[in-house]
Scaffold this active site. Sequence first.
Site, PDB file in Angstrom:
ATOM      1  N   PHE A 110       0.845  -1.192   0.000  1.00 12.56           N
ATOM      2  CA  PHE A 110       0.000   0.000   0.000  1.00 12.56           C
ATOM      3  C   PHE A 110       0.886   1.250   0.000  1.00 12.56           C
ATOM      4  O   PHE A 110       0.618   2.222   0.695  1.00 12.56           O
ATOM      5  CB  PHE A 110      -0.945  -0.015   1.211  1.00 12.56           C
ATOM      6  CG  PHE A 110      -1.793  -1.266   1.271  1.00 12.56           C
ATOM      7  CD1 PHE A 110      -2.825  -1.467   0.366  1.00 12.56           C
ATOM      8  CD2 PHE A 110      -1.521  -2.266   2.191  1.00 12.56           C
ATOM      9  CE1 PHE A 110      -3.589  -2.630   0.387  1.00 12.56           C
ATOM     10  CE2 PHE A 110      -2.275  -3.426   2.223  1.00 12.56           C
ATOM     11  CZ  PHE A 110      -3.315  -3.614   1.321  1.00 12.56           C
ATOM     12  N   ARG A 167       2.591   4.572  -1.367  1.00 12.49           N
ATOM     13  CA  ARG A 167       2.339   5.663  -2.304  1.00 12.49           C
ATOM     14  C   ARG A 167       3.669   6.176  -2.815  1.00 12.49           C
ATOM     15  O   ARG A 167       4.598   6.368  -2.008  1.00 12.49           O
ATOM     16  CB  ARG A 167       1.612   6.814  -1.600  1.00 12.49           C
ATOM     17  CG  ARG A 167       0.210   6.474  -1.169  1.00 12.49           C
ATOM     18  CD  ARG A 167      -0.265   7.431  -0.095  1.00 12.49           C
ATOM     19  NE  ARG A 167       0.582   7.354   1.091  1.00 12.49           N
ATOM     20  CZ  ARG A 167       0.510   8.189   2.121  1.00 12.49           C
ATOM     21  NH1 ARG A 167      -0.357   9.173   2.114  1.00 12.49           N
ATOM     22  NH2 ARG A 167       1.311   8.047   3.172  1.00 12.49           N
ATOM     23  N   GLY A 202      -9.657  17.610  -9.338  1.00  6.59           N
ATOM     24  CA  GLY A 202      -8.561  18.050 -10.199  1.00  6.59           C
ATOM     25  C   GLY A 202      -8.673  17.494 -11.603  1.00  6.59           C
ATOM     26  O   GLY A 202      -9.779  17.240 -12.109  1.00  6.59           O
ATOM     27  N   CYS A 241      -0.759   3.013 -11.039  1.00  9.49           N
ATOM     28  CA  CYS A 241      -1.555   2.105 -10.204  1.00  9.49           C
ATOM     29  C   CYS A 241      -3.052   2.268 -10.424  1.00  9.49           C
ATOM     30  O   CYS A 241      -3.706   1.340 -10.899  1.00  9.49           O
ATOM     31  CB  CYS A 241      -1.198   2.328  -8.750  1.00  9.49           C
ATOM     32  SG  CYS A 241       0.533   2.007  -8.441  1.00  9.49           S
TER      33      CYS A 241
HETATM   34  C1  UGA Z   1      -1.717   4.407  -4.939  1.00  7.30           C
HETATM   35  C2  UGA Z   1      -2.304   4.088  -3.573  1.00  7.30           C
HETATM   36  O1  UGA Z   1      -2.559   5.297  -2.838  1.00  7.30           O
HETATM   37  C3  UGA Z   1      -1.356   3.198  -2.758  1.00  7.30           C
HETATM   38  O2  UGA Z   1      -1.975   2.824  -1.526  1.00  7.30           O
HETATM   39  C4  UGA Z   1      -1.042   1.942  -3.586  1.00  7.30           C
HETATM   40  O3  UGA Z   1      -0.134   1.105  -2.902  1.00  7.30           O
HETATM   41  C5  UGA Z   1      -0.429   2.349  -4.921  1.00  7.30           C
HETATM   42  O4  UGA Z   1      -1.368   3.194  -5.622  1.00  7.30           O
HETATM   43  C6  UGA Z   1      -0.151   1.095  -5.725  1.00  7.30           C
HETATM   44  O5  UGA Z   1      -1.091   0.410  -6.110  1.00  7.30           O
HETATM   45  O6  UGA Z   1       1.023   0.709  -5.836  1.00  7.30           O
HETATM   46  P1  UGA Z   1       0.050   6.196  -5.891  1.00  7.30           P
HETATM   47  O7  UGA Z   1      -0.344   5.714  -7.240  1.00  7.30           O
HETATM   48  O8  UGA Z   1       1.492   6.357  -5.563  1.00  7.30           O
HETATM   49  O9  UGA Z   1      -0.533   5.192  -4.754  1.00  7.30           O
HETATM   50  O10 UGA Z   1      -0.606   7.605  -5.707  1.00  7.30           O
HETATM   51  P2  UGA Z   1      -1.811   8.306  -4.911  1.00  7.30           P
HETATM   52  O11 UGA Z   1      -1.251   9.232  -3.915  1.00  7.30           O
HETATM   53  O12 UGA Z   1      -2.790   7.321  -4.420  1.00  7.30           O
HETATM   54  O13 UGA Z   1      -2.451   9.174  -6.087  1.00  7.30           O
HETATM   55  C7  UGA Z   1      -2.983   8.577  -7.268  1.00  7.30           C
HETATM   56  C8  UGA Z   1      -3.558   9.618  -8.199  1.00  7.30           C
HETATM   57  O14 UGA Z   1      -4.754  10.173  -7.656  1.00  7.30           O
HETATM   58  C9  UGA Z   1      -2.641  10.813  -8.468  1.00  7.30           C
HETATM   59  O15 UGA Z   1      -2.706  11.137  -9.835  1.00  7.30           O
HETATM   60  C10 UGA Z   1      -3.233  11.925  -7.616  1.00  7.30           C
HETATM   61  O16 UGA Z   1      -2.960  13.208  -8.129  1.00  7.30           O
HETATM   62  C11 UGA Z   1      -4.712  11.592  -7.721  1.00  7.30           C
HETATM   63  N1  UGA Z   1      -5.511  12.124  -6.572  1.00  7.30           N
HETATM   64  C12 UGA Z   1      -5.293  11.669  -5.312  1.00  7.30           C
HETATM   65  C13 UGA Z   1      -6.500  13.065  -6.819  1.00  7.30           C
HETATM   66  O17 UGA Z   1      -6.733  13.490  -7.978  1.00  7.30           O
HETATM   67  N2  UGA Z   1      -7.250  13.520  -5.778  1.00  7.30           N
HETATM   68  C14 UGA Z   1      -7.057  13.095  -4.503  1.00  7.30           C
HETATM   69  O18 UGA Z   1      -7.793  13.553  -3.581  1.00  7.30           O
HETATM   70  C15 UGA Z   1      -6.056  12.149  -4.261  1.00  7.30           C
END
Ligand code: UGA
Length: 459
Positions: A151, A153, A269, A276
């Site tokens: 999990f 990020r 956004g 992922c």
């Molecule tokens: C995500 C999960 O959060 C991790 O728990 C998981 O382990 C990982 O995928 C994976 O499967 O390996 P990650 O892809 O690094 O992690 O990034 P996030 O922080 O979750 O963001 C994902 C996307 O959602 C980004 O493009 C971010 O900008 C977008 N986002 C996130 C939004 O547009 N709004 C939000 O409120 C949150």
Amino acid sequence: MKLSVIGAGYVGLTTAACLAQVGHDVFCSESDVEKLSKLQDGGMPLFEPHLEDVIKGVRKAGRLRFGSTEEAIAWGDAIFICVGTPPLPNGDADLCAIEGVARAIAKGASGYRLVIEKSTVPVQTGAQLRKHLSVHSTSGLRYDVASNPEFLREGTSVGDFLHPDRIVIGADSPRAAAILREIYEPIIKQSFTCPIHSDCPKRGDPIFLATDTNSAELIKHASNSFLAMKISFINMVANLCEVVGADVTMVAEGMGLDPRIGSSFLNPGIGFGGFCFPKDVQAFIRIAEKSGCDFSLLKEVEKINQGRVERFVEQVRNELWVLRGKKIAVWGLAFKPNTDDVRFAPALSIIRRLQAEGAHIQAYDPEAMEKAKKEIPDVTYCQDAYEAATGTDAVLLLTEWEEFRKVDWSRLATLVERPLIIDGRNALLREDVVSNGFHYIGIGGVSATPKEASALIGT
Ligand code: UGA
């Protein structure tokens, strides 16, 4: 314990470094020879905060080495599979690399091995792994297969690994569960020396959840899909806010105060990206389909997300009228801040759409420009946010790096052709922007003009 990690991407490298940090003897393999020799020479194939320092420390202590898959298979009592599972054109996860590793373990290992899938895989992959290990085994290999989804990020993966909320393992034998418990004991007890916090904040001991393999595999896909659903939900609310004259940041705040909803992942956004969420949502839809379940809810999540880029481009077009020949600044290329990862980054899709209409892009990102250049070379890459904004008709904020919040707006105002900021992440302080003469357009009804500056700053 002697552990092996196969695959030195974001997940594998973090896993290998952190397991060595908490006291294990780790061998990490990488099949890309260029990447491998970089790692063996003390270099880094990717940017991830704190990871380089952790790797340096554990290598110096002799607890982490890099080499070939064959060497890794021979080394560890437990082998973590951390290879890629990219999407196929039909949305299924491509399990080619996993299959190749299973075959190599079956042929190369003897005695007992615990084979742990850490890569994100469809439910029942563990069962396939067991079958292939047994079919290809030539040297009397005895094994268990377990699932241990990650999990992590990107951008905070070291902290996430060392101080997790939960550690999920899926094991179908007591022996496999006991080995995994032993591997994670220092993290469960938080008894290691933390390499990133000098006075490590006590975050509460992580919950160790042991399930069967199928359930652990599902937990991973269901978690990512749920988070993606939250993002698409707030993005639709943002669309509604724009039409009815509400402010999505206030709506999200009001919703998030309900502990059943929670405030995280309610930032609207330009859509979710990265390696992922987009592929995991697609894969989960396919898994459900193949099992006879129509998960059309997730199809909508995906559709809403795909619409974000076009909606944003439409906003830019509304402001600039004709895009042909316009100079536009793009701040941020990575799919999110604190990473250099541009895979499925909405910023790149937006740039391509604007270029297709004849706009000229001047871009800046603190870490992701090298990777972005390989994807879209025909952009003017700049030294900093100011150079990118010089002479432009609009500045588009597409990744919410902290440094963009600290921009000297009065200086910026002297550089641009037209003072217009379109904030695709609602990351900037509207008051700062408009009080320096910029027109600010955010997502979900949070726009403001310089005339509204005094009302916003309360003077
Ligand atoms: C995500 C999960 O959060 C991790 O728990 C998981 O382990 C990982 O995928 C994976 O499967 O390996 P990650 O892809 O690094 O992690 O990034 P996030 O922080 O979750 O963001 C994902 C996307 O959602 C980004 O493009 C971010 O900008 C977008 N986002 C996130 C939004 O547009 N709004 C939000 O409120 C949150």
